[in-house]
Design an enzyme around this catalytic site. Structure first.
Site, mmCIF file in Angstrom:
data_model
loop_
_atom_site.group_PDB
_atom_site.id
_atom_site.type_symbol
_atom_site.label_atom_id
_atom_site.label_comp_id
_atom_site.label_asym_id
_atom_site.label_seq_id
_atom_site.Cartn_x
_atom_site.Cartn_y
_atom_site.Cartn_z
ATOM 1 N N ILE A 105 115.016 5.692 6.498
ATOM 2 C CA ILE A 105 116.311 5.826 5.842
ATOM 3 C C ILE A 105 116.613 7.311 5.657
ATOM 4 O O ILE A 105 115.721 8.098 5.306
ATOM 5 C CB ILE A 105 116.304 5.103 4.474
ATOM 6 C CG1 ILE A 105 115.839 3.643 4.640
ATOM 7 C CG2 ILE A 105 117.683 5.173 3.822
ATOM 8 C CD1 ILE A 105 116.680 2.789 5.580
ATOM 9 N N TYR A 136 98.954 3.170 1.601
ATOM 10 C CA TYR A 136 100.366 2.788 1.451
ATOM 11 C C TYR A 136 100.657 1.504 2.227
ATOM 12 O O TYR A 136 101.329 0.596 1.720
ATOM 13 C CB TYR A 136 101.246 3.937 1.942
ATOM 14 C CG TYR A 136 102.723 3.766 1.642
ATOM 15 C CD1 TYR A 136 103.202 3.834 0.339
ATOM 16 C CD2 TYR A 136 103.641 3.549 2.669
ATOM 17 C CE1 TYR A 136 104.549 3.684 0.062
ATOM 18 C CE2 TYR A 136 104.998 3.401 2.407
ATOM 19 C CZ TYR A 136 105.447 3.473 1.101
ATOM 20 O OH TYR A 136 106.785 3.327 0.836
ATOM 21 N N SER A 184 109.582 -3.225 -0.035
ATOM 22 C CA SER A 184 108.403 -3.084 0.809
ATOM 23 C C SER A 184 108.635 -1.912 1.750
ATOM 24 O O SER A 184 109.339 -0.952 1.393
ATOM 25 C CB SER A 184 108.164 -4.383 1.563
ATOM 26 O OG SER A 184 107.021 -4.282 2.378
ATOM 27 N N ALA A 232 98.497 -0.822 3.058
ATOM 28 C CA ALA A 232 97.817 -1.943 2.389
ATOM 29 C C ALA A 232 98.600 -2.376 1.160
ATOM 30 O O ALA A 232 98.767 -3.583 0.899
ATOM 31 C CB ALA A 232 96.402 -1.534 1.995
#
Lengths: 79, 249
Positions: free
Chosen positions: B191, B158, B145, B160
């Protein structure tokens, strides 16, 4: 009706044991949907130490068909 | 107690030939898992290490997904782990007042993003879970996710899609738990990957770092560790695990 099976079905479907009769079908049990069918399969496999394949699972739409399926799998339910 | 041992497992990682997906695939392979990777990028698939099987696949194609899943099952007998990593980050403001002739978010691009990030998870999971149910595999589905699932400005589609991934994860965990199949999600924050560095300029990265309690970006391996954790702990089910250094606290 075999008590072991009747007890299992009563628990899966939330019924009293005396309501579990051979003539009982999927249409008679409101909660007997596809999810409940998965619960049924998992319970039967655990209780009787067997594996049901997809045709078996599809066939089991009544108590009598469950009994027949278990018999075909070699489960001895007694008289 | 049933514990899924990575060194006896068969894993499929989507979008696993590059970036975060490759880090996850590498981590699982390093723990002894037999890893198959699917990716749209044929060159990256060709460059995979010999310890991984690679398949070129568009994860939005239902027919192709079934074909590849069948091939993996034929080769390894089962799939224990599916990691839904494939996706495409997409940003577009809902309203762009600087473009009065096309002010609103383009619908076709919205649909494409939903297809790439949400439909793909549905398609791959349904292809794999069908086999898990049929073969009675007590497997695990982990979907990647995003912190954007909470809602991120400039990312209507994105966000949603990722919120949808979280909802599907929780729904499937309830439906499939009775069959011994667990479903979890891992939601990375920012990240430190080449794609993050190329998408965000240095000042934004500094802003993110200063707002993150741990004052740094995450590492791809830390996301892979989180994926492995939700795979191997047999009582974790229906969880969306944030891996963001505390950014959303």
């Amino acid at each position: 009706m075999n008590q072991r099976l009747a007890s299992l079905l009563a628990e899966v479907f939330g019924l009293r044991q005396e309501q579990i009769v051979l003539t009982l079908t999927k249409d008679d049990v409101a909660v007997w949907d596809s999810l409940k069918q998965m619960d049924l399969v998992v319970s039967l496999e655990r209780e009787f130490d067997l594996v049901l394949d997809i045709p078996d699972i599809v066939r089991m739409n009544s108590v009598s068909s469950i009994v027949e399926t278990l018999a075909l799998k070699g489960v001895d339910l007694g008289a | 107690m049933l514990i899924l041992e990575l060194d006896q497992s068969v894993a499929l990682v989507t979008g696993g030939a590059k970036g975060l997906g490759f880090a996850i695939a590498t981590y699982l392979a390093g723990k002894g898992s037999k890893v198959s990777v699917v990716d749209l990028d044929a060159e990256a698939i060709a460059a995979l290490p010999p310890s991984m099987d690679g398949y070129v696949l568009d994860v939005t194609s239902r027919a192709d997904a079934k074909t590849v899943v069948n091939e993996i099952i034929q080769r390894h007998g089962r799939i224990d782990i599916l990691v839904n990593n494939a996706g495409v980050i997409f940003s577009e403001p809902f309203v762009n007042i600087m473009n009065p002739k096309g002010m609103m978010h383009d619908y076709e691009r919205f649909r494409r993003s939903i297809t790439a990030n949400l439909d793909s998870v549905f398609i791959m999971t349904s292809s794999v879970v069908e086999k898990m149910v049929t073969l009675r595999t007590k497997g695990v589905v982990v979907s990647i996710s995003s912190i954007s699932a909470c809602g991120n400005e400039g990312q209507t589609a994105y966000s949603a899609a990722k919120a949808g991934v979280n909802a599907m994860t929780r729904t499937w965990s309830k439906e499939l738990g009775r069959m011994g199949i667990r479903c979890n999600a891992v939601a990375p924050g920012f990240i430190d990957t080449p794609s993050t560095r190329s998408a965000l300029n240095e000042s934004i990265i500094k802003h993110i770092q200063s707002n993150t309690p741990l004052r740094r970006l995450g590492h791809a391996e830390e996301v892979a560790q989180a994926v492995a954790s939700v795979i191997t702990n047999d009582f974790i089910n229906g969880v969306v695990l944030d891996v963001n250094g505390g950014l959303t606290i």
